[in-house]
Write a protein that holds these residues in place. Structure first.
Motif, PDB file in Angstrom:
ATOM      1  N   SER A  53      -4.612   5.303   2.305  1.00  0.00           N
ATOM      2  CA  SER A  53      -4.440   3.936   1.816  1.00  0.00           C
ATOM      3  C   SER A  53      -4.170   2.969   2.970  1.00  0.00           C
ATOM      4  O   SER A  53      -4.788   1.905   3.069  1.00  0.00           O
ATOM      5  CB  SER A  53      -3.299   3.887   0.798  1.00  0.00           C
ATOM      6  OG  SER A  53      -3.169   2.604   0.252  1.00  0.00           O
ATOM      7  N   ASN A  54      -3.263   3.342   3.851  1.00  0.00           N
ATOM      8  CA  ASN A  54      -2.900   2.446   4.956  1.00  0.00           C
ATOM      9  C   ASN A  54      -4.030   2.277   5.971  1.00  0.00           C
ATOM     10  O   ASN A  54      -4.283   1.162   6.439  1.00  0.00           O
ATOM     11  CB  ASN A  54      -1.631   2.939   5.646  1.00  0.00           C
ATOM     12  CG  ASN A  54      -0.413   2.795   4.760  1.00  0.00           C
ATOM     13  OD1 ASN A  54      -0.384   1.993   3.833  1.00  0.00           O
ATOM     14  ND2 ASN A  54       0.598   3.585   5.021  1.00  0.00           N
TER      15      ASN A  54
ATOM     16  N   MET B 243      -7.668   2.417  -2.923  1.00  0.00           N
ATOM     17  CA  MET B 243      -6.553   1.460  -3.010  1.00  0.00           C
ATOM     18  C   MET B 243      -6.422   0.657  -1.711  1.00  0.00           C
ATOM     19  O   MET B 243      -6.211  -0.552  -1.746  1.00  0.00           O
ATOM     20  CB  MET B 243      -5.246   2.195  -3.314  1.00  0.00           C
ATOM     21  CG  MET B 243      -5.165   2.744  -4.720  1.00  0.00           C
ATOM     22  SD  MET B 243      -5.255   1.476  -5.995  1.00  0.00           S
ATOM     23  CE  MET B 243      -3.629   0.762  -5.872  1.00  0.00           C
ATOM     24  N   GLY B 244      -6.542   1.345  -0.589  1.00  0.00           N
ATOM     25  CA  GLY B 244      -6.459   0.641   0.700  1.00  0.00           C
ATOM     26  C   GLY B 244      -7.578  -0.376   0.855  1.00  0.00           C
ATOM     27  O   GLY B 244      -7.358  -1.486   1.341  1.00  0.00           O
TER      28      GLY B 244
ATOM     29  N   SER C 104      -0.918   8.139   1.283  1.00  0.00           N
ATOM     30  CA  SER C 104      -0.479   6.918   1.976  1.00  0.00           C
ATOM     31  C   SER C 104      -1.268   6.712   3.261  1.00  0.00           C
ATOM     32  O   SER C 104      -1.602   5.572   3.615  1.00  0.00           O
ATOM     33  CB  SER C 104       1.009   6.997   2.333  1.00  0.00           C
ATOM     34  OG  SER C 104       1.791   7.170   1.198  1.00  0.00           O
TER      35      SER C 104
ATOM     36  N   SER D   7       0.834  -1.207   0.000  1.00  0.00           N
ATOM     37  CA  SER D   7       0.000   0.000   0.000  1.00  0.00           C
ATOM     38  C   SER D   7       0.867   1.255   0.000  1.00  0.00           C
ATOM     39  O   SER D   7       0.650   2.184  -0.791  1.00  0.00           O
ATOM     40  CB  SER D   7      -0.914  -0.032   1.237  1.00  0.00           C
ATOM     41  OG  SER D   7      -1.572   1.180   1.425  1.00  0.00           O
TER      42      SER D   7
ATOM     43  N   LEU E 194      -6.765  -3.357  -1.526  1.00  0.00           N
ATOM     44  CA  LEU E 194      -5.636  -4.141  -1.002  1.00  0.00           C
ATOM     45  C   LEU E 194      -6.008  -4.858   0.295  1.00  0.00           C
ATOM     46  O   LEU E 194      -5.608  -6.013   0.510  1.00  0.00           O
ATOM     47  CB  LEU E 194      -4.418  -3.249  -0.784  1.00  0.00           C
ATOM     48  CG  LEU E 194      -3.739  -2.735  -2.053  1.00  0.00           C
ATOM     49  CD1 LEU E 194      -2.716  -1.654  -1.715  1.00  0.00           C
ATOM     50  CD2 LEU E 194      -3.075  -3.883  -2.812  1.00  0.00           C
TER      51      LEU E 194
ATOM     52  N   PHE F 284      -6.707   0.238   4.368  1.00  0.00           N
ATOM     53  CA  PHE F 284      -6.221  -1.145   4.289  1.00  0.00           C
ATOM     54  C   PHE F 284      -6.476  -1.857   5.620  1.00  0.00           C
ATOM     55  O   PHE F 284      -7.049  -2.945   5.657  1.00  0.00           O
ATOM     56  CB  PHE F 284      -4.720  -1.188   3.959  1.00  0.00           C
ATOM     57  CG  PHE F 284      -4.139  -2.566   4.106  1.00  0.00           C
ATOM     58  CD1 PHE F 284      -4.206  -3.470   3.061  1.00  0.00           C
ATOM     59  CD2 PHE F 284      -3.552  -2.977   5.298  1.00  0.00           C
ATOM     60  CE1 PHE F 284      -3.703  -4.761   3.205  1.00  0.00           C
ATOM     61  CE2 PHE F 284      -3.047  -4.255   5.452  1.00  0.00           C
ATOM     62  CZ  PHE F 284      -3.122  -5.155   4.397  1.00  0.00           C
TER      63      PHE F 284
END
Length: 187
Positions: free
Chosen positions: A113-114, A165-166, A110, A70, A169, A117
């Motif tokens: 995303s994180n 995206m997170g 980020s 990620s 993923l 995730f």
């Protein structure tokens, strides 16, 4: 595309300018990593309680790999797309509140995303036992993500792409983790 970027900047300015100096420290803390260590310990406990030690090790490996992927993908997008962070955008210089500033480029986030995730990964692994948990986790991810707009380091589209995206993923790696756990249980 120009209209989308213009709207993104307008929404950013609206959300960013909701802030005020007395709240800057709070949102800086929310955006930090260390403040969330107690939450990560709770996550670890819940995984241990529900999957026991032998499966916990595999889950932690999947979390580590997933967060790394990620984070690294975000870095590739940031340098590949090259969209300036709001705090580096000359057209916003006197219009926004800049509390923090990061590297030059910011697409995509980020942090978003994180956190998405982790929210997705934990939700997929624990929602059957704790039905309320996804609501709490996604609220947490949204708050952390908003902090990045408040601080002036990301546009809303940076956050939305990072969250997407997170989410993807987190779903992928939690599915892999569950397959490994089921396979290990059958052997």
């Amino acid at each position: 595309m120009h209209e989308i970027i213009t709207e993104d900047k307008k929404i950013f300015l609206l959300l960013n300018n909701l802030g005020s100096e007395p709240f800057d420290r709070f949102w800086t803390m929310v955006s930090g990593t260390w403040i969330w260590i107690p939450l990560y310990i709770i996550f670890l406990y819940l995984l241990y309680k529900n999957y026991k030690l032998r499966n916990l090790v595999f889950m932690l490996i999947f979390v580590a790999i997933g967060v790394t992927v990620s984070d690294q993908l975000a870095g590739i997008f940031k340098s590949g797309i090259g969209r300036l962070r709001p705090c580096h955008d000359p057209s916003l210089e006197h219009l926004m509140r800049s509390v923090q500033c990061g590297g030059q480029f910011g697409f995509y986030s980020s942090h978003a995303s994180n956190t998405f995730f982790i929210a997705t990964f934990m939700s997929m692994l624990l929602f059957r036992k704790y039905r309320f948990l996804p609501y709490i986790l996604y609220f947490w991810a949204i708050v952390v993500s908003y902090s990045r707009i408040y601080l002036g380091v990301h546009f809303p589209l940076d956050i939305l792409m990072g969250a997407g995206m997170g989410f993807l993923l987190g779903g992928f790696f939690s599915t892999l983790a569950l397959k490994v756990i089921v396979k290990r249980s059958n052997t």
